[in-house]
Scaffold this motif. Sequence first.
Motif: not given
Length: 65
Positions: A42-50, A57-65
């Motif tokens: 499971q990851v969280r995707c965070v992005a800003d789109i014009d 641009s955006g990035h992924l953050v791994a969600l640790v259980p």
Amino acid sequence: MSAVSRRCRVASARVGGSSVRDFVEGTGSVHVEGILTLNYVQVRCVADIDLTSLSGSGHLVALVP
């Protein structure tokens, strides 16, 4: 060459931002966040789109259980 899994399942998503945006006319920008499963993690995707250029641009953050 490494094997890449293409398994992806979106669990939740939201669109935010205080700027004025128009999806039909393609103006403004959006901030998008969502949780998805990528390669069984499971990851969280965070992005800003014009919306004018459909670039961003955006990035992924791994969600640790």
